[in-house]
Design a protein around this motif. Structure first.
Motif, PDB file in Angstrom:
ATOM      1  N   GLU A  16       0.800  -1.225   0.000  1.00  6.18           N
ATOM      2  CA  GLU A  16       0.000   0.000   0.000  1.00  6.18           C
ATOM      3  C   GLU A  16       0.838   1.283   0.000  1.00  6.18           C
ATOM      4  OE1 GLU A  16      -2.759   2.531  -0.711  1.00  6.18           O
ATOM      5  OE2 GLU A  16      -2.998   0.369  -0.937  1.00  6.18           O
ATOM      6  N   PRO A  17       1.922   1.390   0.777  1.00  2.00           N
ATOM      7  CA  PRO A  17       2.720   2.624   0.695  1.00  2.00           C
ATOM      8  C   PRO A  17       3.290   2.872  -0.711  1.00  2.00           C
ATOM      9  CG  PRO A  17       3.292   1.401   2.674  1.00  2.00           C
ATOM     10  CD  PRO A  17       2.396   0.514   1.854  1.00  2.00           C
ATOM     11  N   ILE A  18       3.662   1.806  -1.387  1.00  2.00           N
ATOM     12  CA  ILE A  18       4.183   1.940  -2.755  1.00  2.00           C
ATOM     13  C   ILE A  18       3.066   2.422  -3.674  1.00  2.00           C
ATOM     14  CG2 ILE A  18       5.165   0.690  -4.711  1.00  2.00           C
ATOM     15  CD1 ILE A  18       6.436  -1.205  -2.570  1.00  2.00           C
ATOM     16  N   PHE A  19       1.892   1.788  -3.580  1.00  5.92           N
ATOM     17  CA  PHE A  19       0.765   2.184  -4.418  1.00  5.92           C
ATOM     18  C   PHE A  19       0.324   3.612  -4.122  1.00  5.92           C
ATOM     19  CE2 PHE A  19      -0.430  -2.543  -4.639  1.00  5.92           C
ATOM     20  CZ  PHE A  19       0.321  -2.723  -5.787  1.00  5.92           C
ATOM     21  N   ALA A  20       0.350   3.999  -2.853  1.00  6.42           N
ATOM     22  CA  ALA A  20      -0.042   5.363  -2.485  1.00  6.42           C
ATOM     23  C   ALA A  20       0.885   6.379  -3.144  1.00  6.42           C
ATOM     24  CB  ALA A  20      -0.028   5.526  -0.964  1.00  6.42           C
ATOM     25  N   GLU A  24       0.086   9.260  -6.086  1.00  7.41           N
ATOM     26  CA  GLU A  24       0.452  10.677  -5.973  1.00  7.41           C
ATOM     27  C   GLU A  24       1.181  11.163  -7.221  1.00  7.41           C
ATOM     28  OE1 GLU A  24       2.847  11.254  -2.517  1.00  7.41           O
ATOM     29  OE2 GLU A  24       1.341  10.432  -1.161  1.00  7.41           O
ATOM     30  N   VAL A  25       2.150  10.377  -7.658  1.00 11.54           N
ATOM     31  CA  VAL A  25       2.948  10.756  -8.829  1.00 11.54           C
ATOM     32  C   VAL A  25       2.070  10.811 -10.075  1.00 11.54           C
ATOM     33  CG1 VAL A  25       4.848  10.048 -10.344  1.00 11.54           C
ATOM     34  CG2 VAL A  25       5.110   9.906  -7.861  1.00 11.54           C
ATOM     35  N   ILE A  26       1.232   9.807 -10.251  1.00 12.45           N
ATOM     36  CA  ILE A  26       0.356   9.775 -11.426  1.00 12.45           C
ATOM     37  C   ILE A  26      -0.631  10.936 -11.400  1.00 12.45           C
ATOM     38  CG2 ILE A  26      -1.478   8.454 -12.569  1.00 12.45           C
ATOM     39  CD1 ILE A  26       0.167   5.913 -11.704  1.00 12.45           C
ATOM     40  N   ALA A  27      -1.209  11.208 -10.252  1.00 11.64           N
ATOM     41  CA  ALA A  27      -2.168  12.315 -10.136  1.00 11.64           C
ATOM     42  C   ALA A  27      -1.517  13.650 -10.467  1.00 11.64           C
ATOM     43  CB  ALA A  27      -2.776  12.349  -8.736  1.00 11.64           C
ATOM     44  N   ASP A  30       3.723  13.931 -12.782  1.00 10.52           N
ATOM     45  CA  ASP A  30       5.128  14.334 -12.585  1.00 10.52           C
ATOM     46  C   ASP A  30       6.091  13.172 -12.839  1.00 10.52           C
ATOM     47  OD1 ASP A  30       7.096  16.182 -11.883  1.00 10.52           O
ATOM     48  OD2 ASP A  30       7.076  15.556  -9.785  1.00 10.52           O
ATOM     49  N   PHE A  31       5.782  12.334 -13.813  1.00 16.49           N
ATOM     50  CA  PHE A  31       6.609  11.152 -14.017  1.00 16.49           C
ATOM     51  C   PHE A  31       7.484  11.234 -15.258  1.00 16.49           C
ATOM     52  CE2 PHE A  31       2.168  10.444 -15.030  1.00 16.49           C
ATOM     53  CZ  PHE A  31       2.206  10.265 -16.400  1.00 16.49           C
ATOM     54  N   THR A  32       7.442  12.330 -15.975  1.00 16.43           N
ATOM     55  CA  THR A  32       8.333  12.523 -17.115  1.00 16.43           C
ATOM     56  C   THR A  32       9.078  13.835 -16.909  1.00 16.43           C
ATOM     57  OG1 THR A  32       6.808  11.363 -18.571  1.00 16.43           O
ATOM     58  CG2 THR A  32       8.467  12.729 -19.619  1.00 16.43           C
ATOM     59  N   LEU A  33      10.353  13.739 -16.636  1.00 17.89           N
ATOM     60  CA  LEU A  33      11.201  14.913 -16.407  1.00 17.89           C
ATOM     61  C   LEU A  33      10.720  15.770 -15.243  1.00 17.89           C
ATOM     62  CD1 LEU A  33      11.845  15.999 -20.108  1.00 17.89           C
ATOM     63  CD2 LEU A  33      13.310  14.610 -18.643  1.00 17.89           C
ATOM     64  N   GLY A  34      10.065  15.164 -14.290  1.00 15.25           N
ATOM     65  CA  GLY A  34       9.542  15.903 -13.152  1.00 15.25           C
ATOM     66  C   GLY A  34      10.438  15.807 -11.936  1.00 15.25           C
TER      67      GLY A  34
END
Length: 106
Positions: A16-20, A24-27, A30-34
């Motif tokens: 769950e901590p990994i999924f949480a 956050e990142v997906i929402a 911020d996963f490309t050059l972020g």
């Protein structure tokens, strides 16, 4: 002494901590050059004892960039294991080099 082949059941006993964090990142998008990519690159560089590291989109991209950084190009021969993944050969071919498959005699 028994050496375990996989530590994944322990590592992901509570995912769950990994999924949480992934949510956050997906929402944030911020996963490309972020920010999180920059943080990963800095932490990875520190972990392996180098000044810089950079994330890439795939293992194939990593292999391709490593080969190009080494100056591998047309006419060069790159030796790899005969049971390698196809992406290895693809990265070699992308540089214009020739793949040479090897296997050991044991």
């Amino acid at each position: 002494m028994r050496v375990p082949f996989s530590y994944l059941p322990e590592q992901f006993a509570d995912p769950e901590p990994i999924f949480a964090r992934l949510r956050e990142v997906i929402a944030a998008g911020d996963f490309t050059l972020g920010k999180v990519v920059g943080e990963f690159e800095a932490r990875f560089a520190n972990a392996v004892g180098v000044q810089f590291a950079f994330g890439v989109g795939s293992g194939t991209d990593g292999l391709r960039l490593a080969l190009k950084a080494l100056g591998v190009g047309p006419g060069d021969e790159v030796i790899t294991t005969a049971n390698t993944f196809i992406a290895t050969v693809g990265a070699i071919a992308d540089t214009g080099a020739i793949t040479k498959f090897v296997d050991h005699g044991d």
